[in-house]
Design an enzyme around this catalytic site. Structure first.
Site, PDB file in Angstrom:
ATOM      1  N   SER A   1       0.615  -1.240  -0.117  1.00 36.09           N
ATOM      2  CA  SER A   1       0.079   0.040  -0.005  1.00 36.09           C
ATOM      3  C   SER A   1       0.738   1.138   0.089  1.00 36.09           C
ATOM      4  CB  SER A   1      -0.860   0.075   1.177  1.00 36.09           C
ATOM      5  OG  SER A   1      -1.431  -1.015   1.621  1.00 36.09           O
TER       6      SER A   1
ATOM      7  N   GLU B   1       3.322  -0.893  14.784  1.00 35.51           N
ATOM      8  CA  GLU B   1       4.052   0.283  14.448  1.00 35.51           C
ATOM      9  C   GLU B   1       5.290   0.888  15.305  1.00 35.51           C
ATOM     10  OE1 GLU B   1       1.067  -0.177  14.144  1.00 35.51           O
ATOM     11  OE2 GLU B   1       0.652  -0.196  11.799  1.00 35.51           O
TER      12      GLU B   1
ATOM     13  N   PHE C   1      -1.205   6.084  11.657  1.00 39.26           N
ATOM     14  CA  PHE C   1      -0.338   5.253  12.718  1.00 39.26           C
ATOM     15  C   PHE C   1       1.042   5.796  12.951  1.00 39.26           C
ATOM     16  CE2 PHE C   1      -3.020   2.254   9.849  1.00 39.26           C
ATOM     17  CZ  PHE C   1      -4.194   2.549  10.654  1.00 39.26           C
TER      18      PHE C   1
ATOM     19  N   HIS D   1      -1.154   8.206   2.903  1.00 36.18           N
ATOM     20  CA  HIS D   1      -2.369   8.187   3.335  1.00 36.18           C
ATOM     21  C   HIS D   1      -2.931   9.494   4.204  1.00 36.18           C
ATOM     22  CE1 HIS D   1      -1.822   4.125   1.929  1.00 36.18           C
ATOM     23  NE2 HIS D   1      -3.145   3.992   1.453  1.00 36.18           N
TER      24      HIS D   1
ATOM     25  N   ARG E   1      -2.658   9.001  -0.680  1.00 32.26           N
ATOM     26  CA  ARG E   1      -2.825   7.749  -0.864  1.00 32.26           C
ATOM     27  C   ARG E   1      -2.006   7.351  -2.260  1.00 32.26           C
ATOM     28  NH1 ARG E   1      -8.171   4.318  -2.084  1.00 32.26           N
ATOM     29  NH2 ARG E   1      -7.397   2.168  -1.913  1.00 32.26           N
TER      30      ARG E   1
END
Lengths: 282, 339
Positions: free
Chosen positions: B48, B69, B94, B120, B178
């Site tokens: 991603s 994370e 995150f 993102h 993104r």
């Protein structure tokens, strides 16, 4: 046995000397995490005065062994150990906890020669040590990384994230000590947030586990040498210790997690330490 | 009065073109050739976040830590301490919240050479909802001492930022979308430099200081306002939020005396707050408005629908420019008495 009689006696003498110094610094500083400092001291002494490949003249040497004191509040033991090992002048410890001192309740790698990581916020040290072990692996370097975590600290989930990583990447160049002194700030570990069966937890996470008396320097040394032979799994040494070890009125007492000493109490502490080492022939 | 810009095309068509994050993955591969110390880290988001391209090329220099994370940023700190140059990539939410303490204490406190590419950002993962939106990350990251914060306008600028970050000392936070956002820039040689803003449109009536995806929207709005309303709108691409290009802000204060900040972030604590601090400390009068997300949790939807809803598109900024142009920003033109 891992240690010769001479080595064993030398380490015992060093530990005795440093226990006295911890009492003195705590008194001058107005307070310190003396309970956890005294519990972990024998592990620190065995590592720093026998096993770590380090050179106080070159504290940043790229191939040196690393030690991450994840239970950073034990700076009260760690700083005198580093000073005794020659990283800096012991006189600097007179200002422990004072304005602009490099030495506070938690160690600062930017300010303390020989300190490999700034720690204090719990659950941070093991991931950092894991990164160091991976760094050695990726750069094909031979150095070993040691990490000392407190038992109460294992409540933090980040430790178990790192434990997974250590096993997954088979980090045999990483050795973890759990300072299992059974006490945290609010009370006994098993009452506040139980960890047992602790050994099974680590095994389930893919680690080899050794269980020792962490205040017995010979046992600490044996365990380190065994961990150095690891070929498949990283090794965790669950070191059963006594909080406040060596000072009778502190031993196993939750209230000595953090404490201060006046001259009278300090005197009692010194006597107690002398008595303990007298029994050991020192 | 406003220009019709509909955005659904972004997601549908541009997915096939080279996206913001894919560009950074490729740039990282190029850099990896020259810099053997670069390592990549991901927390089960290699695909991603497009750092997976680096993994394919340098499998031995890539560590996936799984969904962890906090552990990842601690590991990055440890690796940096051994002389490696970690590039860590996960979603902005995150990075800035789940692992905020590790980023602050393990990396920034020790001023370690760790580069973070947070993807993102904003509401670019629109339909994933608030848990995956990051509208607070700029505020959080810029409050960490030693941290440099960059919000590239598009993929081309992300490539520039990643290259510049390698030579920039200390921790760097690069916030991208993104990856489906359209490019503003066509080529890379427009003079990107960390800490120096880029003039996108010259103008004398009002200045829009934009960052990230809003740069393209601001430029389109400026063109529309010039053509249809004869307004001369300056547009500044403030790609570095920290250290902020204070000189460009003060130039806008003295030359246009009306400023609007424009960002895909909560109006509290981000670009707008950083610019407001500079203006307030200067003691100079200036009409000033912040455009960003209001202090609410964002709705679910395609990003372009969310931008329209929260007026974070060209239409929204056109409206805001007209509103500010109608304001009297001060009684007189004499600045001598203002400080």
């Amino acid at each position: 046995m891992a240690l010769t009689i001479e080595e064993y006696n030398h380490l015992l003498q060093t530990a005795k000397k440093l226990r006295h110094e911890i009492v003195e610094i705590t008194m001058k500083a107005g307070g310190a995490h003396i309970g956890g400092g005294l519990s972990v001291l024998d592990i620190l002494v065995t590592l720093y005065f026998k096993y770590l490949n380090i050179d106080p003249e070159k504290p940043d040497a790229p191939d040196r062994d690393r030690l991450v004191l994840s239970k950073g509040h034990a700076a009260i033991a760690y700083a005198p150990v580093l000073a005794e090992r020659g990283f800096f002048d012991k006189k600097l410890l007179d200002d422990f906890n004072k304005f602009k001192s490099p030495f506070g309740m938690h160690p600062d790698a930017n300010k303390i020669p020989g300190c490999d990581a700034s720690t204090g916020s719990l659950g941070h040290g093991l991931p950092i040590a894991t990164g160091m072990a991976l760094g050695a692996r990726l750069q094909e370097k031979k150095f070993r990384t040691y990490c000392i975590v407190g038992d109460g600290e294992l409540n933090e989930g980040s430790n178990w994230e790192a434990a997974m990583t250590g096993a997954h990447y088979k980090l045999t160049n990483l050795t973890v000590f759990v300072d299992r002194n059974m006490q945290m700030i609010d009370g006994p570990v098993e009452e506040i947030m139980g960890l047992e069966p602790l050994s099974d937890k680590w095994k389930a996470f893919g680690w080899d586990v050794l269980e020792i008396n962490g205040n017995d320097i010979q046992q600490v040394a044996n365990a380190i040498e065994k961990a150095q032979q690891a070929t498949e799994k990283p090794v965790v040494i669950i070191a059963k210790t006594v909080k406040g070890y060596g000072v009778d009125f502190m031993e196993d007492k939750t209230q000595w997690h953090y404490g201060s000493l006046d001259s009278e109490l300090a005197e009692k502490a010194h006597h107690s330490i002398d008595a303990v080492y007298e029994k050991l022939g020192i | 009065m406003s220009k019709e810009i509909t955005g659904t095309t972004w997601t549908v068509y541009d997915a096939n073109t080279l996206t913001q994050n894919e560009i950074y993955g490729r740039v990282l591969c190029e850099l990896g050739e020259k810099h053997p110390e670069i390592v990549g880290l991901s927390a089960d988001l290699a695909k991603s976040t497009k750092i997976g391209i680096f993994q394919e090329k340098f499998p031995d220099r890539f560590i996936n830590v799984g969904i962890a994370e906090q552990n990842m940023f601690g590991i990055a700190a440890g690796m940096a301490r051994t002389g490696l140059l970690p590039f860590v990539s996960t979603m902005a939410a995150f990075t800035s919240m789940r692992a905020a303490e590790q980023v602050r204490t393990d990396i920034c406190y020790q001023n370690l050479n760790v580069k973070i590419i947070a993807t993102h950002g904003g509401v670019s993962f629109g339909s994933a909802g608030t848990t995956h939106h990051a509208t607070e990350d700029i505020a959080i990251m810029r409050s960490f001492a030693n941290m440099t914060v960059i919000v590239p306008a598009d993929g081309i600028e992300t490539a520039n930022a990643v290259r510049a970050a390698v030579d920039w000392p200390g921790p760097v936070y690069i916030r991208t979308g993104r990856g489906f956002e359209p490019n503003y820039y066509q080529k890379e040689d427009y003079g990107f430099e960390i800490g120096k803003s880029v003039l996108v449109r010259e103008g004398t009536d009002i200045t829009i200081i934009a960052t990230g995806i809003t740069v393209l929207q601001a430029a389109e709005a400026a063109d529309f306002l010039k053509k249809n309303h004869g307004l001369s709108v300056r547009v500044i691409n403030m790609h570095t939020i920290k250290p902020l290009d204070e000189e460009a802000v003060m130039k806008a204060v003295t030359e246009t005396r009306r400023i609007i900040t424009f960002e895909e972030h909560n109006v509290i604590g981000g670009l707008g707050t950083a610019v407001a601090d500079v203006i307030a400390q200067s003691g100079k009068g200036c009409a000033f408005t912040k455009v960003g997300f209001p202090d609410v949790y964002s709705e679910v939807g395609y990003p372009e629908d969310l931008y329209a809803y929260y007026k974070l598109d060209a239409n929204g900024i056109i409206e805001k420019v007209q509103e500010v142009m109608q304001k009297d920003f001060e009684e007189d033109e004499n600045w001598e008495d203002e400080f």
